[in-house]
Structures are given as structure tokens and as C-alpha cells.
Design a protein around this motif. Structure first.
Motif, PDB file in Angstrom:
ATOM      1  N   ARG A   9       3.251  -2.015 -10.074  1.00  0.00           N
ATOM      2  CA  ARG A   9       3.415  -1.078  -8.953  1.00  0.00           C
ATOM      3  C   ARG A   9       2.340  -1.281  -7.889  1.00  0.00           C
ATOM      4  O   ARG A   9       2.626  -1.246  -6.693  1.00  0.00           O
ATOM      5  N   LEU A  10       1.111  -1.484  -8.327  1.00  0.00           N
ATOM      6  CA  LEU A  10       0.039  -1.609  -7.333  1.00  0.00           C
ATOM      7  C   LEU A  10       0.120  -2.942  -6.588  1.00  0.00           C
ATOM      8  O   LEU A  10      -0.087  -2.998  -5.373  1.00  0.00           O
ATOM      9  N   TRP A  13       2.917  -2.634  -4.011  1.00  0.00           N
ATOM     10  CA  TRP A  13       2.469  -1.822  -2.873  1.00  0.00           C
ATOM     11  C   TRP A  13       1.473  -2.617  -2.024  1.00  0.00           C
ATOM     12  O   TRP A  13       1.535  -2.608  -0.789  1.00  0.00           O
ATOM     13  N   GLU A  16       2.910  -5.052   0.468  1.00  0.00           N
ATOM     14  CA  GLU A  16       3.543  -4.404   1.630  1.00  0.00           C
ATOM     15  C   GLU A  16       2.526  -3.817   2.604  1.00  0.00           C
ATOM     16  O   GLU A  16       2.839  -3.611   3.772  1.00  0.00           O
ATOM     17  N   HIS A  17       1.334  -3.501   2.111  1.00  0.00           N
ATOM     18  CA  HIS A  17       0.388  -2.721   2.924  1.00  0.00           C
ATOM     19  C   HIS A  17      -0.955  -3.416   3.115  1.00  0.00           C
ATOM     20  O   HIS A  17      -1.943  -2.762   3.429  1.00  0.00           O
ATOM     21  N   ALA A 179      -5.490  -4.884  -3.200  1.00  0.00           N
ATOM     22  CA  ALA A 179      -4.571  -3.740  -3.286  1.00  0.00           C
ATOM     23  C   ALA A 179      -5.329  -2.460  -3.660  1.00  0.00           C
ATOM     24  O   ALA A 179      -5.060  -1.386  -3.108  1.00  0.00           O
ATOM     25  N   LEU A 183      -5.450   0.696  -1.217  1.00  0.00           N
ATOM     26  CA  LEU A 183      -4.974   2.007  -1.664  1.00  0.00           C
ATOM     27  C   LEU A 183      -6.071   3.056  -1.483  1.00  0.00           C
ATOM     28  O   LEU A 183      -5.809   4.182  -1.051  1.00  0.00           O
ATOM     29  N   ILE A 187      -4.547   5.700   0.944  1.00  0.00           N
ATOM     30  CA  ILE A 187      -3.824   6.711   0.156  1.00  0.00           C
ATOM     31  C   ILE A 187      -4.762   7.539  -0.734  1.00  0.00           C
ATOM     32  O   ILE A 187      -4.754   8.766  -0.701  1.00  0.00           O
ATOM     33  N   ASP A 197       2.387  10.193  -1.586  1.00  0.00           N
ATOM     34  CA  ASP A 197       2.770   8.896  -1.005  1.00  0.00           C
ATOM     35  C   ASP A 197       2.323   7.720  -1.866  1.00  0.00           C
ATOM     36  O   ASP A 197       2.417   6.569  -1.437  1.00  0.00           O
ATOM     37  N   CYS A 198       1.806   8.012  -3.044  1.00  0.00           N
ATOM     38  CA  CYS A 198       1.165   6.964  -3.844  1.00  0.00           C
ATOM     39  C   CYS A 198       2.149   6.337  -4.836  1.00  0.00           C
ATOM     40  O   CYS A 198       2.877   7.056  -5.536  1.00  0.00           O
ATOM     41  N   PRO A 199       2.149   5.009  -4.937  1.00  0.00           N
ATOM     42  CA  PRO A 199       3.062   4.341  -5.875  1.00  0.00           C
ATOM     43  C   PRO A 199       2.672   4.552  -7.337  1.00  0.00           C
ATOM     44  O   PRO A 199       3.442   4.225  -8.237  1.00  0.00           O
TER      45      PRO A 199
END
Ligand code: SF4
Length: 211
Positions: A9-10, A13, A16-17, A179, A183, A187, A197-199
Motif C-alpha cells: 500500500r505504501l 501510494w 503516485e505522490h 514514500a 507520507l 498526510i 486520506d491515508c492508504p
């Protein structure tokens, strides 16, 4: 901890970010090492300006090793790292004498001004090795996610370093480290984390209680 889910998941994310910084666009170990030293206790955006100016004036370790301490200080002063100017020049001299940045933990730690965070971050980012990277920023994410209550400084929290070592994936430690940092910046904020909003919210010890 379901470590595979945490990683999946991290990392997704993070792809993408991902934020853009000059030290993320280079594979020059010297530039990475200098960035990691400057990033200790300073924000990425602030360091980016200093980083560009530092390398515009002194493009490599040999050039920085010959710089005047007062000139280095004039460039890094905005970071509040007044005492780091002599350490940076000493580090440049040592790296120049060795013929380059060593790809070894103990040798990196022997360089002036290099602690465990900067050493491991350099191994991960510049040399693609797997190593735990823990500072006050990444510690915030890991402690919340793993439910670790500790008042110890991140640099001396042995349990935290061990858990981060377990979580850090082989083969993508660089992307993993970025990542976690991204994050933490976007976030998992210091006082008001945006857990909605956190994965990671479903697995996070802290976020699953408050979201
Ligand atoms: S769920 Fe909340 S506390 Fe947990 S990692 Fe995400 S932002 Fe941080």
C-alpha cells in the motif's frame, strides 16, 4: 503487522505522490550524501535551494574541500546549521582523499558529520542497498502505524530501528524511504494527521482508532 500489505500500500501510494527534489534526480553518491547531511533537522524545500547553490559553487568534493569555511557558512546559514560548515568541508576532504563516497556503513560513519541516518540513507538512495532509515520524521509514521509508544529520540530507539529494518523491502528500499518521507510530509502530519486520506488507515494502530 502484515508487512506485505504495509509495503504494497505504501509503495503504491508513494509512486503516485512522489515529490521531486534535486537529490532524487541524481545517482552521484556525493550529492546524495551532502543532501542527507543537510536534511537532518531541515525541511526538504528549504534544503533544495541551499543544495542547488552549494553545488553551483562547488560541484564536487574536491572543490568543496578547498572552499573557505565562511563561504560555506554563507550558503548554508539559512538552514540554521552554523556548526555544520566546518564538518561539511572536513567531510569533503575525507571523501576526496578516499577517492569517493564509500558504500559501507562503518566507513560512512567514520566521515565527519555523518550519523546513522545519513549513512543509511546514502546506502539506500545512492547505492541501492537495503538499510533502515529512521529520523524524527519517519519515526512519526512508523510509531503511529506500529503503535509504538516511546519518548526516546528516534536515533537511539533500538526497537524502532529493528521494526523499520523488518519493514524495509529488499529491492525497493529507495522508493520505500521516499514514500515514508512523502507520507509524513503530506498526510501523516505532526499535530493533525489526515488519517481519512491515508492508504494505511485500516492497518494503522493510531489511524484505525481515530478515522
Ligand atoms: S492512518 Fe493516520 S496516523 Fe496512521 S500512518 Fe496514516 S496518517 Fe499516519
Amino acid at each position: 503487522m502484515d508487512v506485505r500489505l504495509f509495503r504494497r500500500r505504501l509503495l503504491a501510494w508513494g509512486r503516485e505522490h512522489r515529490r521531486s527534489f534535486p537529490w532524487r534526480e541524481t545517482d552521484d553518491p556525493w550529492r546524495v550524501l551532502v543532501a542527507e547531511v543537510l536534511l537532518q533537522r531541515s525541511r526538504g524545500k528549504t534544503v533544495a535551494k541551499v543544495f542547488e547553490e552549494l553545488f553551483r559553487r562547488w560541484p564536487d568534493a574536491a572543490a568543496l574541500s578547498r572552499a573557505r569555511e565562511s563561504s560555506i557558512l554563507s550558503v548554508i546559514r539559512s538552514l540554521g546549521l552554523v556548526r555544520r560548515a566546518p564538518a561539511l568541508r572536513a567531510m569533503a576532504r575525507d571523501v576526496d582523499r578516499r577517492g569517493g563516497v564509500p558504500a559501507d556503513t562503518e566507513e560512512l560513519l567514520a566521515l565527519p558529520g555523518v550519523g546513522r541516518y545519513a549513512a543509511n540513507a546514502t546506502l539506500v538512495v545512492a547505492f541501492g542497498q537495503r538499510a533502515p532509515v529512521v529520523d524524527g520524521v519517519t519515526a512519526r509514521v512508523y510509531r503511529r502505524y506500529l503503535g509504538l509508544a516511546s519518548d526516546l529520540p528516534a536515533s537511539t530507539d533500538a526497537e524502532l530501528w529493528r521494526k523499520v529494518d523488518e519493514a524495509t523491502p529488499r529491492g525497493s528500499a529507495r522508493e520505500w524511504n521516499w514514500a515514508v518521507l512523502d507520507l509524513a510530509s503530506e498526510i501523516c502530519l505532526p499535530s493533525r494527521p489526515r488519517c481519512g486520506d491515508c492508504p494505511l488507515v485500516e492497518q494503522c494502530a493510531y489511524g484505525s482508532q481515530v478515522a
